[in-house]
Design a protein around this motif. Sequence first.
Motif, PDB file in Angstrom:
ATOM      1  N   TYR A 155       5.671  -3.945   1.038  1.00 39.44           N
ATOM      2  CA  TYR A 155       5.604  -4.994   2.054  1.00 39.44           C
ATOM      3  C   TYR A 155       5.607  -4.396   3.453  1.00 39.44           C
ATOM      4  N   LYS A 212     -12.150 -13.550   8.489  1.00 38.33           N
ATOM      5  CA  LYS A 212     -11.913 -13.487   7.055  1.00 38.33           C
ATOM      6  C   LYS A 212     -12.943 -12.545   6.403  1.00 38.33           C
ATOM      7  N   THR A 231       3.894 -10.907  -2.141  1.00 38.64           N
ATOM      8  CA  THR A 231       2.919  -9.809  -2.025  1.00 38.64           C
ATOM      9  C   THR A 231       2.945  -8.928  -3.271  1.00 38.64           C
ATOM     10  N   LEU A 255       2.142  -3.113   4.270  1.00 38.22           N
ATOM     11  CA  LEU A 255       1.220  -4.201   4.585  1.00 38.22           C
ATOM     12  C   LEU A 255       1.510  -4.812   5.967  1.00 38.22           C
ATOM     13  N   SER A 256       2.789  -4.892   6.327  1.00 43.21           N
ATOM     14  CA  SER A 256       3.169  -5.498   7.603  1.00 43.21           C
ATOM     15  C   SER A 256       2.676  -4.691   8.788  1.00 43.21           C
ATOM     16  N   ASN A 257       2.542  -3.375   8.598  1.00 46.27           N
ATOM     17  CA  ASN A 257       2.122  -2.498   9.692  1.00 46.27           C
ATOM     18  C   ASN A 257       0.606  -2.374   9.817  1.00 46.27           C
ATOM     19  N   LEU A 258      -0.133  -2.952   8.878  1.00 48.49           N
ATOM     20  CA  LEU A 258      -1.588  -2.888   8.945  1.00 48.49           C
ATOM     21  C   LEU A 258      -2.119  -3.845  10.009  1.00 48.49           C
ATOM     22  N   SER A 259      -3.183  -3.441  10.672  1.00 45.63           N
ATOM     23  CA  SER A 259      -3.818  -4.329  11.646  1.00 45.63           C
ATOM     24  C   SER A 259      -4.532  -5.461  10.907  1.00 45.63           C
ATOM     25  N   LYS A 260      -4.302  -6.657  11.334  1.00 42.63           N
ATOM     26  CA  LYS A 260      -4.889  -7.820  10.674  1.00 42.63           C
ATOM     27  C   LYS A 260      -6.295  -8.081  11.240  1.00 42.63           C
ATOM     28  N   PRO A 261      -7.286  -8.318  10.388  1.00 46.55           N
ATOM     29  CA  PRO A 261      -8.650  -8.587  10.869  1.00 46.55           C
ATOM     30  C   PRO A 261      -8.721  -9.940  11.571  1.00 46.55           C
ATOM     31  N   ASP A 262      -9.624 -10.028  12.545  1.00 42.51           N
ATOM     32  CA  ASP A 262      -9.795 -11.290  13.269  1.00 42.51           C
ATOM     33  C   ASP A 262     -10.565 -12.309  12.428  1.00 42.51           C
TER      34      ASP A 262
END
Length: 239
Positions: free
Chosen positions: A167, A179, A138, A170-177
């Motif tokens: 890092y 792309k 990252t 980034l790990s705590n961010l909500s990941k989009p469903d």
Amino acid sequence: MISKISIENIASYKAMTTLETDKKVNVVYGLNGSGKSTLSNFLYQLDTPEYQDCSVEMSKGTSLYVYNQKFIEENFYEADNLKGIFSLSKENKNIENDIASTQEQLKTQLLEEEKEQDFTNAERKSIVTKRLKACGITWEIKQEFTGGDRILEGFLDGLKGNKETFYAYLSNLSKPDLKPDKDMAQLKADVEALRGDTAQTYSLLNLLGFDEHEIESDPIFEQVIVGNTNSSVSALMTL
């Protein structure tokens, strides 16, 4: 007293062997493997199925007391650390055997726990290794897209000096469903349009005013109107 012992089909006694005596004291001797222990074991446990073809004749009221290796094994306990010294009573022997068995089980359990601990430590080490690798990847991506024109660098304020902090963020961010439909070039173009040298400034919209509510403070509404109850509009009037 015992007058006759017959033994057959056990150990070295393949054929019927008979020992007859009229003496109170008898001595049985012989070479190793000649059957002395088999004879004493039969007298020690007459009802054992393996001695079903054997028999003993003795006078009424005679009691058998046999002191042999089987008696020692069942009624005495020899501690491993005190060879040649025996503890009396069958109960003590059973207790000591239970203790020894429990200690073996405990040893087995400790070995299992040690294996589990080794596995856990290996898993933790693997996780740490993978995390460090992810931090490095990252960080490389961050350097690739924040160097040069530095258009996107402002979005990383407070995150540019430490790999772990970056890092963790980034790990705590909500990941989009889905792309994202914009690539880095498009994102940079959008940011440049907002705050770059060619950014356009738009005037703010004027606030809308709404003063109609002030009509309720008009003095006319302070007047009390008294109407005729016979009027056709009396129902609409408020006293």
